[in-house]
Design a protein around this motif. Structure first.
Motif, PDB file in Angstrom:
ATOM      1  N   SER A  25       2.437   4.715  -0.790  1.00 59.57           N
ATOM      2  CA  SER A  25       1.795   5.933  -1.292  1.00 59.57           C
ATOM      3  C   SER A  25       2.559   6.497  -2.492  1.00 59.57           C
ATOM      4  O   SER A  25       3.735   6.158  -2.706  1.00 59.57           O
ATOM      5  N   GLU A  78      -7.896   3.594 -12.118  1.00 61.15           N
ATOM      6  CA  GLU A  78      -7.887   4.977 -11.636  1.00 61.15           C
ATOM      7  C   GLU A  78      -6.750   5.206 -10.656  1.00 61.15           C
ATOM      8  O   GLU A  78      -6.101   6.254 -10.662  1.00 61.15           O
ATOM      9  N   LEU A  79      -6.486   4.200  -9.818  1.00 59.12           N
ATOM     10  CA  LEU A  79      -5.440   4.316  -8.797  1.00 59.12           C
ATOM     11  C   LEU A  79      -4.062   4.471  -9.448  1.00 59.12           C
ATOM     12  O   LEU A  79      -3.210   5.204  -8.942  1.00 59.12           O
ATOM     13  N   GLU A 112      -2.638   7.947 -10.147  1.00 55.44           N
ATOM     14  CA  GLU A 112      -2.211   8.809  -9.036  1.00 55.44           C
ATOM     15  C   GLU A 112      -0.706   8.742  -8.790  1.00 55.44           C
ATOM     16  O   GLU A 112      -0.164   9.510  -8.013  1.00 55.44           O
ATOM     17  N   PHE A 132       0.033  -3.164  -9.034  1.00 55.35           N
ATOM     18  CA  PHE A 132      -1.386  -3.023  -8.717  1.00 55.35           C
ATOM     19  C   PHE A 132      -2.101  -4.315  -9.078  1.00 55.35           C
ATOM     20  O   PHE A 132      -1.815  -4.927 -10.103  1.00 55.35           O
ATOM     21  N   GLU A 170       0.828  -1.210   0.000  1.00 57.05           N
ATOM     22  CA  GLU A 170       0.000   0.000   0.000  1.00 57.05           C
ATOM     23  C   GLU A 170       0.861   1.259   0.000  1.00 57.05           C
ATOM     24  O   GLU A 170       0.496   2.277   0.592  1.00 57.05           O
ATOM     25  N   ASP A 206     -10.065  -0.112 -11.092  1.00 52.65           N
ATOM     26  CA  ASP A 206      -8.750  -0.247 -10.447  1.00 52.65           C
ATOM     27  C   ASP A 206      -7.672   0.558 -11.172  1.00 52.65           C
ATOM     28  O   ASP A 206      -6.634   0.881 -10.593  1.00 52.65           O
TER      29      ASP A 206
END
Length: 200
Positions: free
Chosen positions: A85, A109-110, A113, A100, A83, A107
């Motif tokens: 960041s 979309e993450l 970032e 991922f 996880e 999924d």
């Protein structure tokens, strides 16, 4: 097509993978049946050509520990499967690959970032973060949302389906672990067949 063999646990497998045409090898430092010690990874990496990429796989590990292992072993890439960041991924001097687990279009979309060297897209997670031998719907990756992202495709790949996977998802690299194993150990014939199929 570039090929990464992950879950390397001994020198012979590493040398054969390179001989067969692998571009990158992965060493797992997280909890897994393919976990290796930094000492063993360092011994194997010392035998490898300079131009082969050496990925270290970590899950929710501290920055200091990752950096220590990377420096000690001679890693060229850091692969993060937890996880971590977006800011954490920016804290390293080596290129970072963020993994991922992809189960649906949402999924992806993450992924947007993060600003990383590359993104390893794997099947939904099982007992461990990867190496499940299960593939996901590769057509999800045809979405324009990933345009410009360097994608490493993983999850359930083998010599029979890797060609279809490449044509469907158009990745930068394919990554295999359990798909080239027999009874939990790397199978040299399967590894050779996989690399040949991917490169075709």
């Amino acid at each position: 097509m570039k090929v990464k063999i992950c879950g390397i646990m001994n020198g012979e497998t590493a040398r054969k993978a390179v001989e067969f045409g692998a571009d990158a090898l992965g060493f797992v430092f997280a909890e897994s049946r393919r976990k290796v010690s930094p000492r063993l990874a360092r011994e194997i990496i010392a035998q490898l050509p300079e131009d082969i990429h050496k990925f270290g796989v970590f899950v929710n590990e501290s920055k200091q520990r990752i950096q220590e292992i990377a420096d000690y072993c001679g890693l060229t890439h850091i692969q993060l499967h937890g996880e971590e960041s977006p800011n954490f991924c920016k804290e390293f001097t080596l290129p970072v690959i963020k993994a991922f687990n992809i189960g649906s279009h949402s999924d992806l979309e993450l992924v947007t970032e993060y600003a990383c060297e590359g993104f390893l897209l794997d099947s939904p997670k099982g007992a461990y973060r990867g190496g499940t031998g299960i593939s996901f719907d590769w057509t999800i990756l045809q979405s324009a949302i990933l345009d410009g992202k360097r994608i490493i495709l993983a999850g359930g790949l083998n010599s029979e389906n890797v060609g279809i996977a490449i044509r469907t998802a158009n990745p930068f690299m394919v990554d295999v672990s359990s798909g080239v194993e027999t009874d939990g150990m790397k199978d040299l014939d399967k590894m050779k067949d996989f690399i040949f199929a991917a490169k075709q």
